[in-house]
Design a protein around this motif. Sequence first.
Motif, mmCIF file in Angstrom:
data_model
loop_
_atom_site.group_PDB
_atom_site.id
_atom_site.type_symbol
_atom_site.label_atom_id
_atom_site.label_comp_id
_atom_site.label_asym_id
_atom_site.label_seq_id
_atom_site.Cartn_x
_atom_site.Cartn_y
_atom_site.Cartn_z
ATOM 1 N N GLU A 1 4.459 -18.055 -17.204
ATOM 2 C CA GLU A 1 5.292 -18.920 -17.085
ATOM 3 C C GLU A 1 5.168 -20.013 -18.083
ATOM 4 O O GLU A 1 5.749 -20.815 -18.748
ATOM 5 C CB GLU A 1 5.160 -19.494 -15.793
ATOM 6 C CG GLU A 1 5.789 -18.554 -14.697
ATOM 7 C CD GLU A 1 5.487 -19.137 -13.287
ATOM 8 O OE1 GLU A 1 5.222 -20.227 -12.899
ATOM 9 O OE2 GLU A 1 5.324 -18.038 -12.278
ATOM 10 N N GLN A 2 3.795 -20.347 -18.620
ATOM 11 C CA GLN A 2 3.227 -21.053 -19.427
ATOM 12 C C GLN A 2 3.939 -21.054 -20.713
ATOM 13 O O GLN A 2 4.231 -22.081 -21.555
ATOM 14 C CB GLN A 2 1.681 -21.028 -19.312
ATOM 15 C CG GLN A 2 1.101 -22.567 -20.003
ATOM 16 C CD GLN A 2 1.426 -23.817 -19.082
ATOM 17 O OE1 GLN A 2 1.534 -23.552 -17.836
ATOM 18 N NE2 GLN A 2 1.508 -24.928 -19.625
ATOM 19 N N GLU A 3 3.902 -19.781 -21.244
ATOM 20 C CA GLU A 3 4.557 -19.785 -22.431
ATOM 21 C C GLU A 3 5.937 -19.713 -22.443
ATOM 22 O O GLU A 3 6.618 -20.446 -23.474
ATOM 23 C CB GLU A 3 4.688 -17.882 -22.586
ATOM 24 C CG GLU A 3 5.023 -17.413 -23.920
ATOM 25 C CD GLU A 3 4.750 -16.136 -24.194
ATOM 26 O OE1 GLU A 3 5.337 -15.526 -25.071
ATOM 27 O OE2 GLU A 3 3.991 -15.531 -23.590
ATOM 28 N N LEU A 4 6.810 -19.831 -21.473
ATOM 29 C CA LEU A 4 8.094 -20.394 -21.412
ATOM 30 C C LEU A 4 8.167 -21.829 -21.593
ATOM 31 O O LEU A 4 8.923 -22.378 -22.152
ATOM 32 C CB LEU A 4 8.976 -20.200 -19.806
ATOM 33 C CG LEU A 4 9.661 -18.594 -19.969
ATOM 34 C CD1 LEU A 4 10.050 -18.449 -18.306
ATOM 35 C CD2 LEU A 4 10.924 -18.748 -20.898
ATOM 36 N N VAL B 1 11.326 -17.362 -10.020
ATOM 37 C CA VAL B 1 10.176 -16.469 -9.939
ATOM 38 C C VAL B 1 10.705 -15.224 -9.172
ATOM 39 O O VAL B 1 11.138 -15.261 -8.058
ATOM 40 C CB VAL B 1 8.834 -17.142 -9.359
ATOM 41 C CG1 VAL B 1 7.710 -16.010 -9.300
ATOM 42 C CG2 VAL B 1 8.741 -18.339 -10.040
ATOM 43 N N CYS B 2 10.477 -14.071 -9.958
ATOM 44 C CA CYS B 2 10.963 -12.798 -9.265
ATOM 45 C C CYS B 2 9.691 -11.746 -8.869
ATOM 46 O O CYS B 2 8.684 -11.643 -10.018
ATOM 47 C CB CYS B 2 12.128 -12.208 -10.006
ATOM 48 S SG CYS B 2 13.613 -13.342 -10.111
ATOM 49 N N ASP B 3 9.783 -10.845 -8.273
ATOM 50 C CA ASP B 3 9.128 -9.775 -7.996
ATOM 51 C C ASP B 3 9.899 -8.478 -8.511
ATOM 52 O O ASP B 3 10.891 -8.102 -7.660
ATOM 53 C CB ASP B 3 8.505 -9.563 -6.828
ATOM 54 C CG ASP B 3 7.297 -10.395 -6.505
ATOM 55 O OD1 ASP B 3 6.600 -10.960 -7.555
ATOM 56 O OD2 ASP B 3 6.476 -10.348 -5.507
ATOM 57 N N TYR C 1 1.336 -0.237 -8.525
ATOM 58 C CA TYR C 1 1.822 -1.714 -8.198
ATOM 59 C C TYR C 1 3.380 -1.408 -7.908
ATOM 60 O O TYR C 1 4.078 -0.716 -8.294
ATOM 61 C CB TYR C 1 1.726 -2.470 -9.637
ATOM 62 C CG TYR C 1 0.319 -2.928 -9.655
ATOM 63 C CD1 TYR C 1 -0.272 -3.778 -9.097
ATOM 64 C CD2 TYR C 1 -0.085 -2.236 -11.181
ATOM 65 C CE1 TYR C 1 -1.584 -4.325 -9.459
ATOM 66 C CE2 TYR C 1 -1.572 -2.880 -11.361
ATOM 67 C CZ TYR C 1 -2.051 -3.739 -10.582
ATOM 68 O OH TYR C 1 -3.445 -3.942 -10.847
ATOM 69 N N ARG C 2 3.529 -2.147 -6.788
ATOM 70 C CA ARG C 2 4.942 -2.278 -6.113
ATOM 71 C C ARG C 2 5.998 -2.853 -7.188
ATOM 72 O O ARG C 2 7.025 -2.655 -7.328
ATOM 73 C CB ARG C 2 4.963 -2.966 -4.700
ATOM 74 C CG ARG C 2 6.166 -3.298 -4.127
ATOM 75 C CD ARG C 2 6.100 -3.976 -2.975
ATOM 76 N NE ARG C 2 5.730 -5.226 -3.025
ATOM 77 C CZ ARG C 2 6.281 -6.352 -3.528
ATOM 78 N NH1 ARG C 2 7.331 -6.266 -3.772
ATOM 79 N NH2 ARG C 2 5.531 -7.259 -3.857
ATOM 80 N N ALA C 3 5.510 -4.167 -7.558
ATOM 81 C CA ALA C 3 6.513 -4.937 -8.485
ATOM 82 C C ALA C 3 5.518 -5.683 -9.659
ATOM 83 O O ALA C 3 4.211 -5.571 -9.767
ATOM 84 C CB ALA C 3 7.096 -6.085 -7.473
ATOM 85 N N PHE C 4 6.373 -6.260 -10.480
ATOM 86 C CA PHE C 4 5.931 -6.962 -11.658
ATOM 87 C C PHE C 4 6.295 -8.453 -11.694
ATOM 88 O O PHE C 4 7.559 -8.507 -11.861
ATOM 89 C CB PHE C 4 6.215 -6.296 -12.971
ATOM 90 C CG PHE C 4 5.804 -6.761 -14.038
ATOM 91 C CD1 PHE C 4 4.577 -6.193 -14.849
ATOM 92 C CD2 PHE C 4 6.035 -7.981 -14.679
ATOM 93 C CE1 PHE C 4 3.947 -6.505 -15.841
ATOM 94 C CE2 PHE C 4 5.442 -8.183 -15.980
ATOM 95 C CZ PHE C 4 4.412 -7.743 -16.330
ATOM 96 N N ARG C 5 5.440 -9.295 -11.327
ATOM 97 C CA ARG C 5 6.123 -10.737 -11.175
ATOM 98 C C ARG C 5 6.417 -11.397 -12.623
ATOM 99 O O ARG C 5 5.267 -11.396 -13.474
ATOM 100 C CB ARG C 5 4.872 -11.439 -10.429
ATOM 101 C CG ARG C 5 5.628 -12.975 -10.475
ATOM 102 C CD ARG C 5 4.453 -13.817 -9.298
ATOM 103 N NE ARG C 5 5.000 -13.067 -7.927
ATOM 104 C CZ ARG C 5 4.702 -13.692 -6.632
ATOM 105 N NH1 ARG C 5 3.698 -14.490 -6.805
ATOM 106 N NH2 ARG C 5 4.953 -13.016 -5.520
ATOM 107 N N ALA C 6 7.362 -11.872 -12.500
ATOM 108 C CA ALA C 6 8.005 -12.430 -13.939
ATOM 109 C C ALA C 6 8.905 -13.565 -13.505
ATOM 110 O O ALA C 6 9.491 -13.802 -12.557
ATOM 111 C CB ALA C 6 8.543 -11.269 -14.864
ATOM 112 N N SER C 7 9.187 -14.476 -14.395
ATOM 113 C CA SER C 7 9.937 -15.695 -14.429
ATOM 114 C C SER C 7 11.273 -15.781 -15.183
ATOM 115 O O SER C 7 10.966 -15.382 -16.665
ATOM 116 C CB SER C 7 9.132 -17.064 -14.537
ATOM 117 O OG SER C 7 8.206 -16.922 -13.165
#
Length: 247
Positions: free
Chosen positions: A135-138, A180-182, A59-65
Amino acid sequence: MWNIIGDYLGQDVKDEFVRNPPKYVVSDDLSWLDEIILETRDQFVSMKQIAAERMASHYRAFRASHGTRTAYIDSFYCQGLRKLRSDEFDRLARELLLTQEFSYASEKSLIAAIEEIDAKGPGCREGYLYFCADEQELLEDAGHYLIYGSEYLYCLAIRVVGAWRAQKLLTSIGKPTMIVCDLPYSYLSPDQQGEFAGMCLEVMFSELLGQNDNYGHGTAIMLSRDVPPKYIVGHYHPQKIRDPFKW
């Protein structure tokens, strides 16, 4: 994920798992899976390590917010996301709290709050930046980041002017914002990479048993670095947020 580590998790491993499932399918201790592979293939392996290495290379990136409250969303696209520098928020707290509106607030009370929180002390938040993979957890469990903004600033404000006035003040500034970030996969520490690999394996094998629980536990990501703006892929302003400070 089945494809990425399919050379270890073939149909024989799946069949044995379904035929004799372990009592607990958990991500923190994957000995149950390692034992199945040993039984079926006569191989000693650490599937958490293998899965973590494969994910990091695949994987190139991990998507997180990142949840915040801001009136200046453009600043993030110019400066990126910055880890906590408490001195900057101490100055902001002075600007917001030591005003005519809060005539009873004082420099002395603010300094006392800064010393009590001790953001630079061991185990505190100075120098860290937090994300959530879900994101729903946030929105449902940590909505205060979106509703009131910086947790550090909020903690200072409630000590200086009280909770009700602090909440009123902070909700008058900007709007709830989900950024939202990669994140480059290398930004995750080896421990975090292993944690998420383990969670993936837990979900994968639980689904083989027909267990479709709403996973989301342990999705926090803690970075000790700034995130450049090039890794921000978008933002939005959520409308429905649960406030954990109000019941």
